[in-house]
Design a protein around this motif. Structure first.
Motif, PDB file in Angstrom:
ATOM      1  N   ASN A   6     -25.011   9.588  20.915  1.00  0.00           N
ATOM      2  CA  ASN A   6     -25.357   8.467  20.051  1.00  0.00           C
ATOM      3  C   ASN A   6     -24.980   8.815  18.614  1.00  0.00           C
ATOM      4  OD1 ASN A   6     -26.645   6.891  22.096  1.00  0.00           O
ATOM      5  ND2 ASN A   6     -28.417   8.250  21.916  1.00  0.00           N
ATOM      6  N   PHE A   7     -24.421   7.842  17.884  1.00  0.00           N
ATOM      7  CA  PHE A   7     -24.142   8.064  16.479  1.00  0.00           C
ATOM      8  C   PHE A   7     -25.460   8.192  15.718  1.00  0.00           C
ATOM      9  CE2 PHE A   7     -19.734   7.666  16.528  1.00  0.00           C
ATOM     10  CZ  PHE A   7     -19.328   6.543  17.215  1.00  0.00           C
ATOM     11  N   ILE A   8     -25.574   9.262  14.930  1.00  0.00           N
ATOM     12  CA  ILE A   8     -26.730   9.396  14.046  1.00  0.00           C
ATOM     13  C   ILE A   8     -26.296   9.339  12.582  1.00  0.00           C
ATOM     14  CG2 ILE A   8     -28.220  10.560  15.695  1.00  0.00           C
ATOM     15  CD1 ILE A   8     -27.545  13.228  14.328  1.00  0.00           C
ATOM     16  N   TYR A   9     -24.983   9.340  12.354  1.00  0.00           N
ATOM     17  CA  TYR A   9     -24.444   9.163  11.005  1.00  0.00           C
ATOM     18  C   TYR A   9     -23.009   8.662  11.149  1.00  0.00           C
ATOM     19  CZ  TYR A   9     -22.749   9.976   6.315  1.00  0.00           C
ATOM     20  OH  TYR A   9     -22.210   9.786   5.068  1.00  0.00           O
ATOM     21  N   VAL A  10     -22.623   7.704  10.304  1.00  0.00           N
ATOM     22  CA  VAL A  10     -21.257   7.166  10.316  1.00  0.00           C
ATOM     23  C   VAL A  10     -20.792   6.938   8.886  1.00  0.00           C
ATOM     24  CG1 VAL A  10     -19.829   5.181  10.955  1.00  0.00           C
ATOM     25  CG2 VAL A  10     -21.527   6.036  12.559  1.00  0.00           C
ATOM     26  N   ASP A  11     -19.562   7.356   8.608  1.00  0.00           N
ATOM     27  CA  ASP A  11     -18.888   7.035   7.356  1.00  0.00           C
ATOM     28  C   ASP A  11     -17.549   6.436   7.756  1.00  0.00           C
ATOM     29  OD1 ASP A  11     -18.694   7.683   4.217  1.00  0.00           O
ATOM     30  OD2 ASP A  11     -16.733   7.997   5.153  1.00  0.00           O
ATOM     31  N   PHE A  12     -17.196   5.286   7.199  1.00  0.00           N
ATOM     32  CA  PHE A  12     -15.991   4.594   7.609  1.00  0.00           C
ATOM     33  C   PHE A  12     -15.261   4.039   6.401  1.00  0.00           C
ATOM     34  CE2 PHE A  12     -13.313   2.615  10.597  1.00  0.00           C
ATOM     35  CZ  PHE A  12     -13.008   1.342  10.151  1.00  0.00           C
ATOM     36  N   GLY A  13     -13.946   4.251   6.334  1.00  0.00           N
ATOM     37  CA  GLY A  13     -13.173   3.580   5.315  1.00  0.00           C
ATOM     38  C   GLY A  13     -12.250   4.432   4.473  1.00  0.00           C
ATOM     39  N   VAL A  14     -12.295   5.752   4.573  1.00  0.00           N
ATOM     40  CA  VAL A  14     -11.379   6.589   3.801  1.00  0.00           C
ATOM     41  C   VAL A  14      -9.984   6.446   4.395  1.00  0.00           C
ATOM     42  CG1 VAL A  14     -10.813   8.966   3.135  1.00  0.00           C
ATOM     43  CG2 VAL A  14     -13.184   8.201   3.124  1.00  0.00           C
ATOM     44  N   ASN A  15      -8.976   6.413   3.534  1.00  0.00           N
ATOM     45  CA  ASN A  15      -7.607   6.238   4.014  1.00  0.00           C
ATOM     46  C   ASN A  15      -7.166   7.390   4.909  1.00  0.00           C
ATOM     47  OD1 ASN A  15      -5.966   8.304   2.371  1.00  0.00           O
ATOM     48  ND2 ASN A  15      -7.175   7.261   0.820  1.00  0.00           N
ATOM     49  N   LYS A  21      -0.028  11.652  11.791  1.00  0.00           N
ATOM     50  CA  LYS A  21       0.354  11.236  13.141  1.00  0.00           C
ATOM     51  C   LYS A  21       1.483  10.205  13.105  1.00  0.00           C
ATOM     52  CE  LYS A  21      -4.196  12.027  15.150  1.00  0.00           C
ATOM     53  NZ  LYS A  21      -5.201  11.514  16.059  1.00  0.00           N
ATOM     54  N   GLY A  22       1.889   9.789  11.902  1.00  0.00           N
ATOM     55  CA  GLY A  22       2.971   8.831  11.763  1.00  0.00           C
ATOM     56  C   GLY A  22       2.533   7.384  11.868  1.00  0.00           C
ATOM     57  N   THR A  23       1.243   7.122  11.699  1.00  0.00           N
ATOM     58  CA  THR A  23       0.727   5.758  11.733  1.00  0.00           C
ATOM     59  C   THR A  23      -0.076   5.510  10.454  1.00  0.00           C
ATOM     60  OG1 THR A  23      -1.316   6.413  12.864  1.00  0.00           O
ATOM     61  CG2 THR A  23       0.539   5.778  14.263  1.00  0.00           C
ATOM     62  N   TYR A  24      -0.507   4.285  10.268  1.00  0.00           N
ATOM     63  CA  TYR A  24      -1.386   3.929   9.164  1.00  0.00           C
ATOM     64  C   TYR A  24      -2.796   3.841   9.718  1.00  0.00           C
ATOM     65  CZ  TYR A  24       2.951   2.931   6.841  1.00  0.00           C
ATOM     66  OH  TYR A  24       4.206   3.062   6.294  1.00  0.00           O
ATOM     67  N   SER A  25      -3.758   4.394   8.992  1.00  0.00           N
ATOM     68  CA  SER A  25      -5.113   4.426   9.545  1.00  0.00           C
ATOM     69  C   SER A  25      -6.181   4.486   8.473  1.00  0.00           C
ATOM     70  CB  SER A  25      -5.270   5.632  10.482  1.00  0.00           C
ATOM     71  OG  SER A  25      -5.158   6.845   9.758  1.00  0.00           O
ATOM     72  N   ILE A  26      -7.392   4.210   8.938  1.00  0.00           N
ATOM     73  CA  ILE A  26      -8.627   4.408   8.182  1.00  0.00           C
ATOM     74  C   ILE A  26      -9.466   5.348   9.037  1.00  0.00           C
ATOM     75  CG2 ILE A  26     -10.725   3.288   7.351  1.00  0.00           C
ATOM     76  CD1 ILE A  26      -9.074   0.813   6.818  1.00  0.00           C
ATOM     77  N   ILE A  27     -10.235   6.234   8.407  1.00  0.00           N
ATOM     78  CA  ILE A  27     -10.954   7.269   9.160  1.00  0.00           C
ATOM     79  C   ILE A  27     -12.414   6.892   9.387  1.00  0.00           C
ATOM     80  CG2 ILE A  27     -11.680   9.691   9.173  1.00  0.00           C
ATOM     81  CD1 ILE A  27      -9.128  10.272   7.532  1.00  0.00           C
ATOM     82  N   LEU A  28     -12.825   7.054  10.633  1.00  0.00           N
ATOM     83  CA  LEU A  28     -14.222   6.935  11.030  1.00  0.00           C
ATOM     84  C   LEU A  28     -14.740   8.362  11.188  1.00  0.00           C
ATOM     85  CD1 LEU A  28     -16.607   5.159  12.312  1.00  0.00           C
ATOM     86  CD2 LEU A  28     -15.638   5.871  14.484  1.00  0.00           C
ATOM     87  N   MET A  29     -15.713   8.756  10.366  1.00  0.00           N
ATOM     88  CA  MET A  29     -16.325  10.085  10.450  1.00  0.00           C
ATOM     89  C   MET A  29     -17.727   9.896  10.987  1.00  0.00           C
ATOM     90  SD  MET A  29     -16.126  13.401   9.775  1.00  0.00           S
ATOM     91  CE  MET A  29     -14.556  13.322   8.945  1.00  0.00           C
ATOM     92  N   SER A  86       0.812  -1.228   0.000  1.00  0.00           N
ATOM     93  CA  SER A  86       0.000   0.000   0.000  1.00  0.00           C
ATOM     94  C   SER A  86       0.840   1.270   0.000  1.00  0.00           C
ATOM     95  CB  SER A  86      -0.938   0.007   1.201  1.00  0.00           C
ATOM     96  OG  SER A  86      -0.206   0.084   2.407  1.00  0.00           O
ATOM     97  N   GLY A  87       2.149   1.151   0.188  1.00  0.00           N
ATOM     98  CA  GLY A  87       2.991   2.338   0.213  1.00  0.00           C
ATOM     99  C   GLY A  87       2.546   3.300   1.302  1.00  0.00           C
ATOM    100  N   SER A  88       2.375   4.571   0.942  1.00  0.00           N
ATOM    101  CA  SER A  88       1.964   5.584   1.923  1.00  0.00           C
ATOM    102  C   SER A  88       0.474   5.898   1.860  1.00  0.00           C
ATOM    103  CB  SER A  88       2.769   6.870   1.700  1.00  0.00           C
ATOM    104  OG  SER A  88       2.481   7.410   0.418  1.00  0.00           O
ATOM    105  N   TYR A  89      -0.282   5.071   1.134  1.00  0.00           N
ATOM    106  CA  TYR A  89      -1.700   5.358   0.926  1.00  0.00           C
ATOM    107  C   TYR A  89      -2.484   5.535   2.224  1.00  0.00           C
ATOM    108  CZ  TYR A  89      -6.411   5.033  -0.979  1.00  0.00           C
ATOM    109  OH  TYR A  89      -7.710   5.299  -1.302  1.00  0.00           O
ATOM    110  N   PHE A  90      -2.210   4.751   3.253  1.00  0.00           N
ATOM    111  CA  PHE A  90      -2.926   4.826   4.524  1.00  0.00           C
ATOM    112  C   PHE A  90      -2.150   5.608   5.582  1.00  0.00           C
ATOM    113  CE2 PHE A  90      -4.635   1.093   2.410  1.00  0.00           C
ATOM    114  CZ  PHE A  90      -5.993   1.243   2.589  1.00  0.00           C
ATOM    115  N   TYR A  91      -0.959   6.126   5.239  1.00  0.00           N
ATOM    116  CA  TYR A  91      -0.095   6.814   6.208  1.00  0.00           C
ATOM    117  C   TYR A  91      -0.653   8.192   6.527  1.00  0.00           C
ATOM    118  CZ  TYR A  91       4.296   7.988   8.524  1.00  0.00           C
ATOM    119  OH  TYR A  91       5.248   8.332   9.453  1.00  0.00           O
ATOM    120  N   ASN A  92      -0.740   8.534   7.819  1.00  0.00           N
ATOM    121  CA  ASN A  92      -1.328   9.816   8.209  1.00  0.00           C
ATOM    122  C   ASN A  92      -0.310  10.743   8.869  1.00  0.00           C
ATOM    123  OD1 ASN A  92      -1.223   9.390  11.112  1.00  0.00           O
ATOM    124  ND2 ASN A  92      -2.912   7.966  10.859  1.00  0.00           N
TER     125      ASN A  92
END
Length: 185
Positions: A126-135, A110-118, A102-108
């Motif tokens: 309580n969550f009323i909307y969730v988007d999950f999965g953007v690098n 903060k110096g880690t690799y992540s996927i974003i939960l919005m 994946s190279g640096s595609y998921f690199y953020n």
């Protein structure tokens, strides 16, 4: 396919993207599933996101009429003394192991690799909307701009209520979402 997020003391653990999903999810594109698999974890609280991604979850919980949004706003007023508020928005980096190739595609930043939960939360957290999965290299504002709820707000199809008078005042103001300065609302 279902996605399970394991939480221990409020922090997701042991997430790793499915190898076949690396090139499928780019900023601004939606995938049918997040392609995540969970490694074994210690006993913890588990949240379940149904298959079909955020659209399915959003259609189950996100307010879609002025009356439903007004209920959210009334709770913010009653509980937090904040009028005309429709929710609190923020993003969270979910740390993952670097996917092979994946190279640096998921690199953020903060110096880690992540996927974003919005997410958008109501006055009761309580969550009323969730988007999950953007690098993880995409900013909160960039993730927000590509969510379905953001597009519905821009296109005036989210069912938001009309501007209203503040409680105890003759001043009419629009409804708002609470967010930090990363969000170009």
């Amino acid at each position: 396919m279902a996605v399970f997020l394991a939480f221990e003391e409020g922090v997701p653990t042991s997430l790793s993207p499915h190898p076949t999903d690396f090139g499928q999810r780019r900023s601004g594109q939606k995938s049918e599933s997040s392609g995540l698999k969970i490694a074994p974890t210690q006993p913890s609280v588990v949240a379940h996101l149904p298959s079909g991604g955020e659209e399915k979850m959003a259609s189950q919980q996100t307010p879609s009429t002025p009356e439903e949004w007004n209920n959210v706003s009334n709770d913010f007023w009653r509980m937090w003394n904040f009028p005309n508020c429709l929710g609190a928005i923020d993003g969270k980096h979910i740390v993952i192991r670097q996917p092979p190739g994946s190279g640096s595609y998921f690199y953020n930043y903060k110096g880690t690799y992540s996927i974003i939960l919005m997410a958008i939360c109501d006055a009761n957290s309580n969550f009323i909307y969730v988007d999950f999965g953007v690098n993880g290299r995409v900013s909160d504002g960039g993730v927000w701009a590509n969510t379905s709820i953001s597009q519905r707000i821009i296109n005036h199809t989210a069912g938001l209520p009309e501007d209203t008078k503040l409680p105890g005042s003759d001043k009419t103001l629009p409804f708002v979402f609470l967010a930090d300065d990363a969000f170009p609302l």
